[in-house]
Design an enzyme around this catalytic site. Sequence first.
Site, PDB file in Angstrom:
ATOM      1  N   HIS A 288      -1.683  -1.287   1.687  1.00 25.03           N
ATOM      2  CA  HIS A 288      -2.240  -1.345   0.419  1.00 25.03           C
ATOM      3  C   HIS A 288      -1.796  -2.468  -0.537  1.00 25.03           C
ATOM      4  CE1 HIS A 288       0.838   0.858  -2.210  1.00 25.03           C
ATOM      5  NE2 HIS A 288       0.858   1.450  -1.075  1.00 25.03           N
ATOM      6  N   ASP A 300       6.531  -1.560  -1.105  1.00 27.59           N
ATOM      7  CA  ASP A 300       5.412  -0.697  -1.375  1.00 27.59           C
ATOM      8  C   ASP A 300       4.317  -1.502  -2.127  1.00 27.59           C
ATOM      9  OD1 ASP A 300       3.846   1.535  -1.570  1.00 27.59           O
ATOM     10  OD2 ASP A 300       4.900   2.343  -3.143  1.00 27.59           O
ATOM     11  N   GLU A 334      -4.687   2.003  -3.831  1.00 25.03           N
ATOM     12  CA  GLU A 334      -3.898   3.220  -3.337  1.00 25.03           C
ATOM     13  C   GLU A 334      -3.148   4.042  -4.358  1.00 25.03           C
ATOM     14  OE1 GLU A 334      -0.801   5.966  -1.455  1.00 25.03           O
ATOM     15  OE2 GLU A 334      -0.397   4.001  -2.736  1.00 25.03           O
ATOM     16  N   GLU A 335      -2.614   3.218  -5.058  1.00 22.33           N
ATOM     17  CA  GLU A 335      -1.435   3.989  -5.889  1.00 22.33           C
ATOM     18  C   GLU A 335      -2.131   4.841  -7.183  1.00 22.33           C
ATOM     19  OE1 GLU A 335       1.234   4.065  -5.266  1.00 22.33           O
ATOM     20  OE2 GLU A 335       2.227   2.307  -4.156  1.00 22.33           O
ATOM     21  N   ASP A 362       3.098   1.893   5.388  1.00 27.42           N
ATOM     22  CA  ASP A 362       2.942   2.185   3.914  1.00 27.42           C
ATOM     23  C   ASP A 362       4.406   3.037   3.732  1.00 27.42           C
ATOM     24  OD1 ASP A 362       2.891   2.396   1.260  1.00 27.42           O
ATOM     25  OD2 ASP A 362       1.256   3.867   1.248  1.00 27.42           O
ATOM     26  N   HIS A 436       8.705   2.356  -6.445  1.00 32.67           N
ATOM     27  CA  HIS A 436       7.916   2.454  -7.598  1.00 32.67           C
ATOM     28  C   HIS A 436       8.966   1.934  -8.804  1.00 32.67           C
ATOM     29  CE1 HIS A 436       4.743   5.554  -6.004  1.00 32.67           C
ATOM     30  NE2 HIS A 436       4.924   4.430  -5.295  1.00 32.67           N
TER      31      HIS A 436
HETATM   32 ZN   LIG Z   1       2.465   2.550  -0.969  1.00 27.93          ZN
END
Ligand SMILES: [Zn+2]
Length: 469
Positions: A288, A300, A334-335, A362, A436
């Site tokens: 993503h 990520d 995606e997030e 991912d 994140h």
């Molecule tokens: Zn991800």
Amino acid sequence: MASLKKPIISYFFYVAFSLLPYIVQAQNNTDDDAKFISSVHEFSLSKSECYAWLKSLCLDVGNRLSGSIGYKKAVALTSQQLKSIPSVTVFTQDAEVDVWQRGIKEVVEAIPQKGKKIKLNALAIGLSVGTGSKGIRAEVIEVQSLEEVDRLGREKISGKIVFYNRPMPSALVSTRSAYGQSIEQRGAGASRAAKYGAVGVIVRSLTTQIDDFPHTGALRYLADVPKIPAICISTLAAENLSALMKNQKVDIFMKNTSSIVGKSIDQSVIAEIKGSLHPEKIILVGGHLDSWDPGQGAHDDGAGCVQSMEVLHTLIALGYKPKHTIRCVLFANEEIGLAGGNEYARLAKQNNEIHIAAIESDGGGHVPRGFTFEADTSVIKPYFQKISKIVSPLLEPYDLTCNLGGSGADIGPLRPQKALLVGLKADSNRYFDFHHTSRDTYDAVHPRELQLGAAAMTSLVYLIDKYGL
Ligand SMILES: [Zn+2]
């Protein structure tokens, strides 16, 4: 009995000789596969572009929250990078996304009855509403679970700020499982607390490390309860707050101005090499393209994007002509909603596209440890036995394994279309140090580890393309 001997021996030789061409062919195939998979690895480790692409994505674009300028820049950059690969067709696909903005830098302070107030390092949870510009102040109550909130009920929860402080379990070998066991606090904690009259929630960050980097992520509000602000604090801040609350009442002051500001059309980026024999059948590789706003979205999921791009690059560079269409998809959103993955699957169904397999990366750009397959054992066993025999000795340096398990969020919507869903399983021991956070930057990804992941994906695509499913 003696009279039967001769015919049996003759029959044995007949069978052996008639099978010989197939045995020779199988041996040739195995030799060819071994050579090709070795060349994939050599190429990935010496001539691949994936690390340079990741560097540009992280440093020239940076973070890429859905609906942001950064995301649009990432679409332009990766489209251009993909167009640099010969024989590849590049296009985009629209998806409507919610645009959430973080607003001002979050403030969270613990104000004890005795002593000085303490500042807690914090990040608003994605999709959270704000507190208003004046912030809110209320007594804090610590809990370990959503069920504990149910048990405490309105009497204990109403008017308070709920502090979810259950640590991500460090005793589990799989950090992904540990994450899965803890994510409800961040995802569903706000609405559960609001049901009993809480005015806000703060949530311990999802990592096994004790450090001062808050981790963000998304939440889901239930429709029938008030939306209250939700903020993650670092694990160190959570430990300090819990200690402070031992013998006294503590108030929390929290302030954030995050909100959903509207809708936008984001694009998934798609590139493909048309199949020579079965162009209508697709083998998908993807990650993503969107990321959270702290950091650069390197692990990520910039890593998964550039590894998927590298699959096309490597196959073309090695002169491989796939039988099936090999398609790389960099999914939008995606997030914070999965709009890219959902729209992709919807259009695939509408256009009668056949996906024989979809492989998602991912799980970060760390060293690949294997693949996880979403399929019942009866479907996957014969297939895996065939490929693992060829692959395992070659990939010994990182000991690839294949297991049943989850694949990836973006390819999940292809499940009803019976595609074989596969996840690249990267070593996850350090993944949640970065996930994140502001630490998820380009320099946190090691080039060899990233390249080996791309090589593993390319090898699997090659074998699926050659032998089918
Ligand atoms: Zn991800």
